[in-house]
Scaffold this motif. Structure first.
Motif, PDB file in Angstrom:
ATOM      1  N   MET A 182     -56.420 -10.065 -37.774  1.00 15.76           N
ATOM      2  CA  MET A 182     -56.527  -9.683 -39.193  1.00 15.76           C
ATOM      3  C   MET A 182     -58.095  -9.381 -39.298  1.00 15.76           C
ATOM      4  SD  MET A 182     -53.572  -9.425 -40.972  1.00 15.76           S
ATOM      5  CE  MET A 182     -53.126 -10.374 -42.727  1.00 15.76           C
ATOM      6  N   PRO A 183     -58.643  -8.863 -40.208  1.00 18.72           N
ATOM      7  CA  PRO A 183     -57.882  -7.947 -41.080  1.00 18.72           C
ATOM      8  C   PRO A 183     -57.889  -6.342 -40.364  1.00 18.72           C
ATOM      9  CG  PRO A 183     -60.251  -8.016 -41.799  1.00 18.72           C
ATOM     10  CD  PRO A 183     -60.163  -9.018 -40.595  1.00 18.72           C
ATOM     11  N   ASN A 184     -56.658  -5.806 -40.711  1.00 17.80           N
ATOM     12  CA  ASN A 184     -56.467  -4.294 -40.424  1.00 17.80           C
ATOM     13  C   ASN A 184     -55.730  -3.648 -41.342  1.00 17.80           C
ATOM     14  OD1 ASN A 184     -53.761  -4.978 -39.469  1.00 17.80           O
ATOM     15  ND2 ASN A 184     -55.035  -5.939 -37.911  1.00 17.80           N
ATOM     16  N   ARG A 185     -55.475  -2.490 -41.412  1.00 20.57           N
ATOM     17  CA  ARG A 185     -55.036  -1.580 -42.378  1.00 20.57           C
ATOM     18  C   ARG A 185     -53.227  -1.999 -42.522  1.00 20.57           C
ATOM     19  NH1 ARG A 185     -55.766   4.197 -42.459  1.00 20.57           N
ATOM     20  NH2 ARG A 185     -54.528   4.303 -44.220  1.00 20.57           N
ATOM     21  N   VAL A 186     -52.781  -2.305 -41.356  1.00 21.41           N
ATOM     22  CA  VAL A 186     -51.326  -2.590 -41.241  1.00 21.41           C
ATOM     23  C   VAL A 186     -51.172  -4.071 -41.248  1.00 21.41           C
ATOM     24  CG1 VAL A 186     -50.569  -0.448 -40.122  1.00 21.41           C
ATOM     25  CG2 VAL A 186     -51.485  -2.293 -38.678  1.00 21.41           C
ATOM     26  N   ASN A 187     -52.080  -4.618 -41.751  1.00 20.34           N
ATOM     27  CA  ASN A 187     -51.828  -6.283 -41.948  1.00 20.34           C
ATOM     28  C   ASN A 187     -51.124  -6.995 -40.664  1.00 20.34           C
ATOM     29  OD1 ASN A 187     -53.317  -6.858 -44.338  1.00 20.34           O
ATOM     30  ND2 ASN A 187     -51.720  -5.086 -44.986  1.00 20.34           N
TER      31      ASN A 187
ATOM     32  N   PHE B 167     -48.234 -12.569 -43.575  1.00 23.74           N
ATOM     33  CA  PHE B 167     -49.105 -11.444 -43.351  1.00 23.74           C
ATOM     34  C   PHE B 167     -49.507 -10.986 -44.759  1.00 23.74           C
ATOM     35  CE2 PHE B 167     -47.447 -11.449 -39.181  1.00 23.74           C
ATOM     36  CZ  PHE B 167     -48.754 -11.503 -38.588  1.00 23.74           C
TER      37      PHE B 167
ATOM     38  N   TYR C 161     -55.755 -10.137 -46.069  1.00 27.01           N
ATOM     39  CA  TYR C 161     -54.962  -9.182 -46.230  1.00 27.01           C
ATOM     40  C   TYR C 161     -55.444  -7.989 -46.786  1.00 27.01           C
ATOM     41  CZ  TYR C 161     -51.079  -6.846 -48.818  1.00 27.01           C
ATOM     42  OH  TYR C 161     -50.187  -5.865 -49.344  1.00 27.01           O
ATOM     43  N   THR C 162     -55.010  -6.674 -46.330  1.00 23.06           N
ATOM     44  CA  THR C 162     -55.760  -5.218 -46.868  1.00 23.06           C
ATOM     45  C   THR C 162     -54.603  -4.693 -47.631  1.00 23.06           C
ATOM     46  OG1 THR C 162     -57.155  -5.310 -44.695  1.00 23.06           O
ATOM     47  CG2 THR C 162     -56.758  -3.295 -46.211  1.00 23.06           C
ATOM     48  N   PRO C 163     -54.729  -4.596 -49.065  1.00 21.31           N
ATOM     49  CA  PRO C 163     -53.814  -4.003 -49.593  1.00 21.31           C
ATOM     50  C   PRO C 163     -53.919  -2.596 -49.722  1.00 21.31           C
ATOM     51  CG  PRO C 163     -55.633  -4.702 -51.317  1.00 21.31           C
ATOM     52  CD  PRO C 163     -55.768  -5.150 -49.874  1.00 21.31           C
TER      53      PRO C 163
ATOM     54  N   THR D 217     -46.418  -3.147 -49.852  1.00 22.40           N
ATOM     55  CA  THR D 217     -47.073  -4.440 -49.056  1.00 22.40           C
ATOM     56  C   THR D 217     -47.866  -3.945 -47.873  1.00 22.40           C
ATOM     57  OG1 THR D 217     -45.121  -4.978 -48.052  1.00 22.40           O
ATOM     58  CG2 THR D 217     -45.915  -6.096 -50.182  1.00 22.40           C
ATOM     59  N   LYS D 218     -47.112  -2.900 -47.055  1.00 24.80           N
ATOM     60  CA  LYS D 218     -47.737  -2.213 -45.923  1.00 24.80           C
ATOM     61  C   LYS D 218     -48.098  -3.246 -44.841  1.00 24.80           C
ATOM     62  CE  LYS D 218     -50.878   1.557 -44.900  1.00 24.80           C
ATOM     63  NZ  LYS D 218     -51.981   2.262 -45.056  1.00 24.80           N
ATOM     64  N   THR D 219     -47.120  -3.965 -44.218  1.00 23.87           N
ATOM     65  CA  THR D 219     -47.366  -4.867 -43.060  1.00 23.87           C
ATOM     66  C   THR D 219     -46.468  -4.527 -42.117  1.00 23.87           C
ATOM     67  OG1 THR D 219     -45.572  -6.515 -43.606  1.00 23.87           O
ATOM     68  CG2 THR D 219     -47.912  -6.856 -44.486  1.00 23.87           C
TER      69      THR D 219
END
Lengths: 205, 304
Positions: A154-159, B176, B182-184, B252-254
């Motif tokens: 982390m961090p990345n766009r798909v978490n 996650f 975390y990137t929202p 949430t996009k994980t």
């Protein structure tokens, strides 16, 4: 497949006799033969063979993990003596096993000696093979911890995050319950195909 | 009349005297009395196969009629536990574990990660917590007040399997979504996902309510469900549920959430398929039985 594993065994023995390093000698046929075993999972899943997909997957994936995820990825561990015993145990198990499948596919009359071999060699070879696998993985851990291959953070766009080192530790820990479980499974198979038919024969007489 | 019972391996398990025209339900308590370990919910009986090599015929149900000199095969289903208990315990994990990741990030991620979580990220994490909690609170309440189970019990081992699945995935997803790094996703995706999630939750509840109303209290009656999405698919409750997790994932996009959705969707696909086949078999339109609507699909309207 029988041929593939025979080449692995022959090259292994030749390297041992001439005291050359084992891994470079067996690398290509080993990778081909073991990767081909993915087909076994496909066969089990599709119901083409009677084997359970779960145990086949467990067996094949742990070996693939060793071939690609340890030996291929961590050059430092290739010279470990446990690699030799591991490849020896694998090839000695696989040769009669695939021979048994080939004969079974060609005829209905399987020589009892071959059946016995297929369901008996695991008794010494399984602990040797799985023990060597675990030892090789253990030997590779410090290198994996230092280099952290295949890991995502982390961090990345798909978490998403993935730590290959922890996965290896998890796999190693799973050998503890895995070995007795698979060994018991093989013993049941042996009872079904080797011991019980012999008993029935005795009863019939 | 007299009925005898054997184990599946042929061991005799006693002969039982029953009144004429008795069904399996009258044998079950007698069998329990003779074998105290095997209470009725733990018992399963099969008619003995015609030939030793023939495949075993389907299991008998409590209303199956028995006749004199029948030989039944007994199978032990293993220790049983109430469905209700399993459901309540397996959903308790997601309900308790998930908020822990949101409320106590220091316990989970340690003090070392000093990332400043942006207000927008915190807002998305909060919305996710609300959605997740809403879903599992709804499931607990439905278990208590909505579902009418067709079987009272299931094998005890399922409790461990199911709990590992739900508790494990709850921790995996929560890790996650609530991560300090975390990137929202963008606003419009979050709001679209949130709307989809709550609408589908309502749809799921309405499907569960329809199913409840099909079955009179205290019975195990099965009828053809009608109305709403039931006109198009056999298991709209699963259709709604999968779409509701799609909404959660848009919010949430994980990858973890996506994996959870796929695992759930795969399992629901299997369940829906067998439920659909059961409906078709039971309502075959013959001998005065209702005919299951032939155009009705399994899970995806008009397609599958």
């Amino acid at each position: 497949m029988t041929a593939g594993w025979s080449i692995v065994l022959l090259r292994l023995l030749r390297a041992l006799i001439s005291s050359e390093p084992v891994y470079p000698a067996v690398r290509l046929p080993l990778a081909l033969s073991q990767t081909g075993a993915i087909l076994e999972v496909v066969h089990a899943l599709s119901g083409l063979v009677r084997a359970s997909a779960a145990t086949t997957l467990l067996q094949v994936s742990s070996r693939l993990m060793l071939v690609w995820g340890v030996l291929d990825l961590v050059p430092e561990v290739r010279l470990a003596p446990t690699v030799t015993s591991m490849v020896l145990a694998w090839s000695l198990t696989e040769i009669p096993r695939y021979l048994y499948f080939s004969v079974a596919a060609a005829t209905t009359q399987i020589p009892p000696g071959l059946t016995w071999l297929r369901y008996s060699t695991f008794i010494p070879l399984y602990p040797l093979g799985a023990g060597s696998e675990a030892a090789t993985l253990y030997a590779a851990l410090p290198y994996i911890e230092a280099a952290r291959p295949l890991s995502v953070y982390m961090p990345n766009r798909v978490n998403f995050a993935f730590d290959y080192y922890y996965m290896c530790v998890l796999v190693l820990v799973n050998y503890l319950p895995g070995l007795p479980y698979m060994f018991a499974h093989m013993l049941r198979q042996r009872k079904k195909y080797v011991v019980s038919p012999a008993e029935k024969l005795v009863k019939a007489q | 009349m007299k009925v005898s019972v054997q184990s599946t391996s042929g061991r005799p398990l006693g002969d039982y005297q029953l009144p004429a025209s008795a069904t399996l339900s009258s044998l079950q308590p007698l069998f329990h009395a003779a074998h105290p370990l095997y209470y009725p919910d733990r018992q399963r009986f099969y008619p003995s196969p015609a030939a030793p090599s023939a495949t075993r015929p389907p299991a008998l149900n409590p209303d199956s009629p028995l006749s004199d000199a029948d030989v039944l095969l007994f199978k032990d289903l293993g220790p049983q536990i109430l469905w209700k208990t399993v459901f309540l315990l397996e959903y308790l994990g997601p309900l308790l574990l998930y908020p822990l990741f949101y409320n106590q990030p220091r316990w989970i991620y340690g003090d070392a990660i000093h990332a400043a979580v942006t207000p927008w990220a915190r807002e998305v994490q909060f919305s996710a917590l609300m959605a997740w909690t809403f879903h599992y609170a709804k499931r607990e309440l439905e278990t208590l007040f909505v579902h009418r189970f067709s079987h009272a019990t299931m094998p005890l081992s399922n409790l461990f399997k199911n709990s590992i699945y739900y508790w494990g995935f709850a921790a995996y997803v929560a890790y996650f979504v609530n991560h300090p790094l975390y990137t929202p996703p963008k606003e419009d995706l979050v709001y679209t996902g949130m709307c989809l999630f709550y609408f589908m939750e309502v749809g799921n509840l309405s499907a569960h309510w329809t199913l409840r109303m099909l079955r009179p209290p205290g019975t195990k009656v099965r009828r053809i469900p009608r109305g709403g999405l039931f006109e198009l698919v056999s298991c709209p409750n699963y259709t709604y549920e999968i779409l509701s997790w799609l909404g959660f994932n848009m919010m949430t996009k994980t990858i973890a959430g996506l994996l959870f959705m796929c695992a759930g969707a795969f399992q629901m696909l299997v369940w829906a398929g067998s439920k659909h086949r059961r409906y078709k078999k039971e309502f075959d339109g013959k001998d005065g039985r209702a005919l299951y609507p032939p155009s009705r699909k399994i899970l995806i309207p008009f397609l599958y």
